[in-house]
Write an enzyme that holds these catalytic residues in place. Structure first.
Site, PDB file in Angstrom:
ATOM      1  N   HIS A  36     -36.980 -58.959  49.237  1.00 22.10           N
ATOM      2  CA  HIS A  36     -37.881 -57.910  48.812  1.00 22.10           C
ATOM      3  C   HIS A  36     -37.198 -57.150  47.666  1.00 22.10           C
ATOM      4  O   HIS A  36     -36.029 -56.750  47.778  1.00 22.10           O
ATOM      5  CB  HIS A  36     -38.157 -56.919  49.942  1.00 22.10           C
ATOM      6  CG  HIS A  36     -38.889 -57.507  51.124  1.00 22.10           C
ATOM      7  ND1 HIS A  36     -38.259 -58.287  52.072  1.00 22.10           N
ATOM      8  CD2 HIS A  36     -40.189 -57.407  51.489  1.00 22.10           C
ATOM      9  CE1 HIS A  36     -39.152 -58.637  52.981  1.00 22.10           C
ATOM     10  NE2 HIS A  36     -40.321 -58.126  52.661  1.00 22.10           N
ATOM     11  N   HIS A  68     -45.142 -58.398  58.806  1.00 23.17           N
ATOM     12  CA  HIS A  68     -43.961 -58.683  57.997  1.00 23.17           C
ATOM     13  C   HIS A  68     -42.930 -57.592  58.266  1.00 23.17           C
ATOM     14  O   HIS A  68     -43.112 -56.742  59.149  1.00 23.17           O
ATOM     15  CB  HIS A  68     -44.334 -58.755  56.511  1.00 23.17           C
ATOM     16  CG  HIS A  68     -45.043 -57.549  55.993  1.00 23.17           C
ATOM     17  ND1 HIS A  68     -44.388 -56.522  55.348  1.00 23.17           N
ATOM     18  CD2 HIS A  68     -46.361 -57.186  56.039  1.00 23.17           C
ATOM     19  CE1 HIS A  68     -45.263 -55.587  55.009  1.00 23.17           C
ATOM     20  NE2 HIS A  68     -46.466 -55.963  55.412  1.00 23.17           N
TER      21      HIS A  68
END
Length: 316
Positions: free
Chosen positions: A9, A167
């Site tokens: 990320h 997630h």
């Protein structure tokens, strides 16, 4: 030599690759994939395919990803499932793992062997000063299923609209914030996809069970008076699915609008929400049915007004 794809990320993967180069030197057959806040699953798939295309050999590929159950992990899992003999994944990326991967792949030819070798290395790299005591079994988080059902209707603690469904952000931030003991993904599409179902169940945080049900089943459960022991966190992939659930009788009062991935024909109304006129019409119907909207990506964000965003973006 095993190829490496380092994925995260944001730009964490870029930074840790630079740190690894400072210690071990520049490396061949290593690609970085970053997942940015404005991107969706399709963008991540594209990044992975571009990275794989850069390897000009037929060697195995190991994905080193930042977070188990996060989007980089989930999308890499879809690729790995298509070629399990030559691809593997390891989550929990840290610098000791990356450095050892550089050295370990010199003597290992399979991604699976390298992944198994790296897990204890990554764990051993986590230390503290003063040294932490090992947790006893009583201290450890329980993975046991929630208590049995009892009389009463399901208690809906939080409802979230998120294209990525379960997630890392949802597991680590929204689930504790919701105080839910069960995550329910409500989606006809996911309920019929065994691979996605397995990935979602694996991504559930400790002590919280994840279920995947079609919309019709959620409607039945909402009306059943035998689910009094369930504090539920409902996850929806599309606003149209939310509308179908509400119209079917699921008592949703507030919808947390968290993420809607961009695709062709849709307009970005902020950094993480993309929609078209069909989506807007569904939101309007939900509003007319008494649903309010909590527009936040993470619990610490300030709430935004959904229809102010839509108006400003002039969704076509």
């Amino acid at each position: 030599m095993v190829n490496l794809i380092v994925a995260s990320h944001g730009d964490f993967a870029k930074g840790i690759l630079m740190s690894g180069s400072m210690i071990f030197g520049e490396q061949e057959n290593v690609e970085v994939v970053t997942f940015q806040p404005t991107e969706g699953p399709d963008d991540l798939d594209k990044h992975y395919q571009e990275a794989l295309a850069k390897f000009d050999n037929d060697d195995d590929t190991l994905f080193l990803v930042d977070l188990w159950g996060g989007s980089p992990f989930n999308r890499a899992s879809l690729i790995q499932q298509q070629d399990p003999e030559h691809k593997a994944i390891i989550a929990g990326l840290n610098l000791p793992m990356l450095i050892e991967a550089y050295g370990g792949r010199l003597g290992m030819n399979t991604a699976a062997d390298l992944a198994k070798y790296l897990v204890p290395v990554a764990k051993d790299g986590v230390k503290s000063v003063p040294e932490a005591e090992e947790a006893t079994p009583a201290d450890a988080k329980s993975n046991a299923p929630i208590a049995g059902l009892k009389e009463g209707h399901i208690n809906i603690k939080l409802v979230r609209l998120d294209t990525r469904l379960l997630h890392g952000q949802v597991a680590t931030a929204w689930t504790p914030d919701s105080k839910a003991n069960r995550i329910i993904v409500v989606s006809d599409a996911v309920a019929g996809d065994e691979l996605r179902k397995n990935l979602i169940q694996q991504a559930a945080p400790n002590g919280v069970k994840a279920n995947i049900v079609p919309i019709s089943k959620m409607v039945e459960v909402a009306k059943d008076d035998r689910f009094g022991g369930v504090d539920a966190f409902l996850l929806f992939e599309t606003v149209e699915d939310v509308l179908r659930a509400v119209e079917g009788g699921v008592p949703i009062k507030t919808l947390n609008v968290g993420s809607m991935a961009h695709s062709e024909g849709k307009t970005m109304v902020n950094k993480v929400l993309s929609m078209n006129k069909t989506d807007v019409a569904a939101f309007e119907k939900l509003r007319d049915l008494g649903v309010s909207f909590d527009v936040r990506k993470v619990p610490s964000d300030s709430q935004a007004n959904l229809f102010d965003l839509i108006k400003k973006a002039n969704v076509q």
